[in-house]
Design a protein around this motif. Sequence first.
Motif, mmCIF file in Angstrom:
data_model
loop_
_atom_site.group_PDB
_atom_site.id
_atom_site.type_symbol
_atom_site.label_atom_id
_atom_site.label_comp_id
_atom_site.label_asym_id
_atom_site.label_seq_id
_atom_site.Cartn_x
_atom_site.Cartn_y
_atom_site.Cartn_z
ATOM 1 N N GLU A 65 0.732 -1.365 -0.251
ATOM 2 C CA GLU A 65 -0.043 0.263 0.432
ATOM 3 C C GLU A 65 1.050 1.097 -0.002
ATOM 4 O OE1 GLU A 65 -2.958 1.925 3.229
ATOM 5 O OE2 GLU A 65 -3.213 -0.112 2.755
ATOM 6 N N LYS A 66 0.358 2.346 -0.558
ATOM 7 C CA LYS A 66 1.311 3.167 -1.389
ATOM 8 C C LYS A 66 -0.030 4.989 -1.330
ATOM 9 C CE LYS A 66 4.749 5.763 -3.992
ATOM 10 N NZ LYS A 66 5.295 5.918 -5.543
ATOM 11 N N ARG A 67 0.616 5.567 -0.616
ATOM 12 C CA ARG A 67 0.273 6.723 -0.461
ATOM 13 C C ARG A 67 0.482 8.148 -1.644
ATOM 14 N NH1 ARG A 67 -4.716 7.066 3.288
ATOM 15 N NH2 ARG A 67 -4.261 5.731 4.181
ATOM 16 N N MET A 68 -0.879 8.893 -2.416
ATOM 17 C CA MET A 68 0.126 9.647 -2.942
ATOM 18 C C MET A 68 -0.187 11.604 -2.296
ATOM 19 S SD MET A 68 -0.167 7.787 -6.253
ATOM 20 C CE MET A 68 0.483 8.893 -7.644
ATOM 21 N N SER A 69 0.214 12.170 -2.348
ATOM 22 C CA SER A 69 -0.753 13.202 -2.727
ATOM 23 C C SER A 69 -1.981 13.428 -3.477
ATOM 24 C CB SER A 69 0.325 14.468 -2.744
ATOM 25 O OG SER A 69 1.317 14.145 -1.449
ATOM 26 N N ARG A 70 -2.879 14.941 -2.744
ATOM 27 C CA ARG A 70 -3.862 15.121 -3.270
ATOM 28 C C ARG A 70 -3.231 16.708 -4.047
ATOM 29 N NH1 ARG A 70 -8.303 12.310 -2.698
ATOM 30 N NH2 ARG A 70 -8.440 10.939 -0.307
ATOM 31 N N TRP A 71 -3.738 16.724 -4.880
ATOM 32 C CA TRP A 71 -3.714 18.285 -6.165
ATOM 33 C C TRP A 71 -2.752 18.592 -5.308
ATOM 34 C CZ3 TRP A 71 -6.586 22.356 -6.329
ATOM 35 C CH2 TRP A 71 -7.942 22.408 -5.425
ATOM 36 N N TYR A 72 -3.648 19.451 -3.856
ATOM 37 C CA TYR A 72 -4.169 20.964 -3.638
ATOM 38 C C TYR A 72 -2.897 20.729 -1.675
ATOM 39 C CZ TYR A 72 -7.737 18.211 -1.168
ATOM 40 O OH TYR A 72 -8.374 17.058 -0.131
ATOM 41 N N PHE A 73 -2.986 19.609 -1.531
ATOM 42 C CA PHE A 73 -1.668 19.199 -0.668
ATOM 43 C C PHE A 73 -0.523 20.125 -0.404
ATOM 44 C CE2 PHE A 73 -3.109 14.884 0.261
ATOM 45 C CZ PHE A 73 -4.551 15.359 1.438
ATOM 46 N N GLY A 74 0.637 20.464 -1.734
ATOM 47 C CA GLY A 74 1.402 21.686 -1.264
ATOM 48 C C GLY A 74 0.827 22.708 -1.243
ATOM 49 N N GLY A 75 -0.405 22.737 -1.284
ATOM 50 C CA GLY A 75 -0.825 24.931 -1.252
ATOM 51 C C GLY A 75 -1.494 24.322 0.011
ATOM 52 N N LEU A 76 -1.940 23.779 1.547
ATOM 53 C CA LEU A 76 -2.236 23.554 2.438
ATOM 54 C C LEU A 76 -0.907 23.641 3.413
ATOM 55 C CD1 LEU A 76 -5.416 21.295 1.946
ATOM 56 C CD2 LEU A 76 -5.085 23.842 2.147
ATOM 57 N N ALA A 77 -0.144 23.180 2.542
ATOM 58 C CA ALA A 77 1.389 22.571 3.159
ATOM 59 C C ALA A 77 1.673 24.066 3.437
ATOM 60 C CB ALA A 77 2.227 21.905 3.150
ATOM 61 N N SER A 78 1.871 24.686 2.670
ATOM 62 C CA SER A 78 2.565 25.952 2.180
ATOM 63 C C SER A 78 2.479 27.012 3.126
ATOM 64 C CB SER A 78 2.965 26.231 0.699
ATOM 65 O OG SER A 78 3.605 25.049 -0.055
ATOM 66 N N CYS A 79 1.184 26.925 3.764
ATOM 67 C CA CYS A 79 -0.535 27.563 4.036
ATOM 68 C C CYS A 79 0.620 27.817 5.112
ATOM 69 C CB CYS A 79 -1.488 28.150 3.702
ATOM 70 S SG CYS A 79 -1.976 29.010 2.243
ATOM 71 N N GLY A 80 0.687 26.315 5.521
ATOM 72 C CA GLY A 80 0.888 26.354 7.369
ATOM 73 C C GLY A 80 2.129 26.363 7.371
ATOM 74 N N ALA A 81 2.820 26.199 6.566
ATOM 75 C CA ALA A 81 4.518 27.053 7.012
ATOM 76 C C ALA A 81 4.693 28.095 7.470
ATOM 77 C CB ALA A 81 5.340 26.347 6.116
ATOM 78 N N ALA A 82 3.608 28.773 5.727
ATOM 79 C CA ALA A 82 3.738 30.452 6.298
ATOM 80 C C ALA A 82 3.360 31.188 7.164
ATOM 81 C CB ALA A 82 3.170 31.128 4.964
ATOM 82 N N CYS A 83 2.355 30.655 7.726
ATOM 83 C CA CYS A 83 1.877 31.562 8.940
ATOM 84 C C CYS A 83 2.913 31.451 9.622
ATOM 85 C CB CYS A 83 0.682 30.953 9.492
ATOM 86 S SG CYS A 83 -0.959 30.805 8.245
ATOM 87 N N CYS A 84 3.998 30.153 10.236
ATOM 88 C CA CYS A 84 5.019 30.200 11.181
ATOM 89 C C CYS A 84 5.564 31.153 11.017
ATOM 90 C CB CYS A 84 4.837 28.288 10.892
ATOM 91 S SG CYS A 84 4.249 27.411 11.472
ATOM 92 N N THR A 85 6.331 31.272 9.450
ATOM 93 C CA THR A 85 7.370 32.103 9.586
ATOM 94 C C THR A 85 6.793 33.449 8.830
ATOM 95 O OG1 THR A 85 7.308 30.643 6.995
ATOM 96 C CG2 THR A 85 8.855 29.227 9.004
ATOM 97 N N HIS A 86 6.048 33.925 8.333
ATOM 98 C CA HIS A 86 6.088 35.300 7.776
ATOM 99 C C HIS A 86 6.952 36.638 8.145
ATOM 100 C CE1 HIS A 86 4.280 38.215 5.413
ATOM 101 N NE2 HIS A 86 3.764 38.730 6.535
ATOM 102 N N PRO A 87 6.943 36.392 9.877
ATOM 103 C CA PRO A 87 7.468 37.727 10.303
ATOM 104 C C PRO A 87 8.720 37.083 9.590
ATOM 105 C CG PRO A 87 6.096 36.659 12.565
ATOM 106 C CD PRO A 87 5.941 35.636 10.872
ATOM 107 N N LEU A 88 9.629 36.652 9.590
ATOM 108 C CA LEU A 88 11.184 36.273 9.300
ATOM 109 C C LEU A 88 10.740 37.147 7.928
ATOM 110 C CD1 LEU A 88 11.881 32.872 11.011
ATOM 111 C CD2 LEU A 88 12.367 34.555 11.814
#
Length: 279
Positions: free
Chosen positions: A3-26
């Motif tokens: 069994e293998k799991r693949m990303s859905r097409w919008y996962f990259g955008g969601l992951a990047s938004c989560g990271a941006a909320c943490c690093t925006h002040p920098l």
Amino acid sequence: MTEKRMSRWYFGGLASCGAACCTHPLDLVKVHLQTQQKGRLGMVGMASHVVRTDGVLALYNGLSASLCRQMSYSLTRFAIYETVRDMLGSSNQGNPMPFYQKVLRVGFTHSCTFFPLRMQNDVKLPPELRRNYRHAVDGLFRVFREEGVRKLFSGATMASSRGALVTVGQLACYDQAKQLVLSSGVMGDNILTHFLSSFIAGGCATFLCQPLDVMKTRLMNSKGEYSGVIHCLRVTAKEGPLAFYKGLVPAGIRLIPHTVLTFIFLEQLKNNFGIVIIS
């Protein structure tokens, strides 16, 4: 059967938004450091200056534009990159893809935007000269109405080139680093491997794109002092070779954690909510 799991097409955008909320002040502090031409403030000094002048919330100026960018630019580049990777991976009959093929794929995945930079840099202007964009959409309409269509693409060459290098450093280098770590047999496909691989990818991205990042930021925030890319290059070069690496430390401090968080979030989304492939 495996069994293998693949990303859905919008996962990259969601992951990047989560990271941006943490690093925006920098990211905001990095932009301020790159555009200062006479000051000698460091990262901590610049952050303190912003807080003293405009308050703590000023560290999140441009966050709406940043999230808008992640859900367009980052979502698109992740979706296209991973789709092409999976298609070519299946044609290689499970053999690892050569690094040069990973680098070539980034030509289809990079894009650009300049509203996060505009909104972040706005607080540096005197109150009477500030644009005071309410959010990203307001910025788009106002720039179109007040400055014309051409200004929407100000710095597009630098931004596009910088975007390509960031994509090489992040996506291609992450895949390659993860492949090397897993092939060593020392570590499995776990969060520690994801952390190490993304840390390497963030360092590569910072090193590759910093000179173009400085020039892109200056072009996008210019008020007519640069006649073009070559003129900006000459003016920056007169300040010395290190001028192309202004803000390198905060850029790395921002981009490396952003890369690490993005890929950790992405891998967790894929492992928990991804498409199940049984072979």
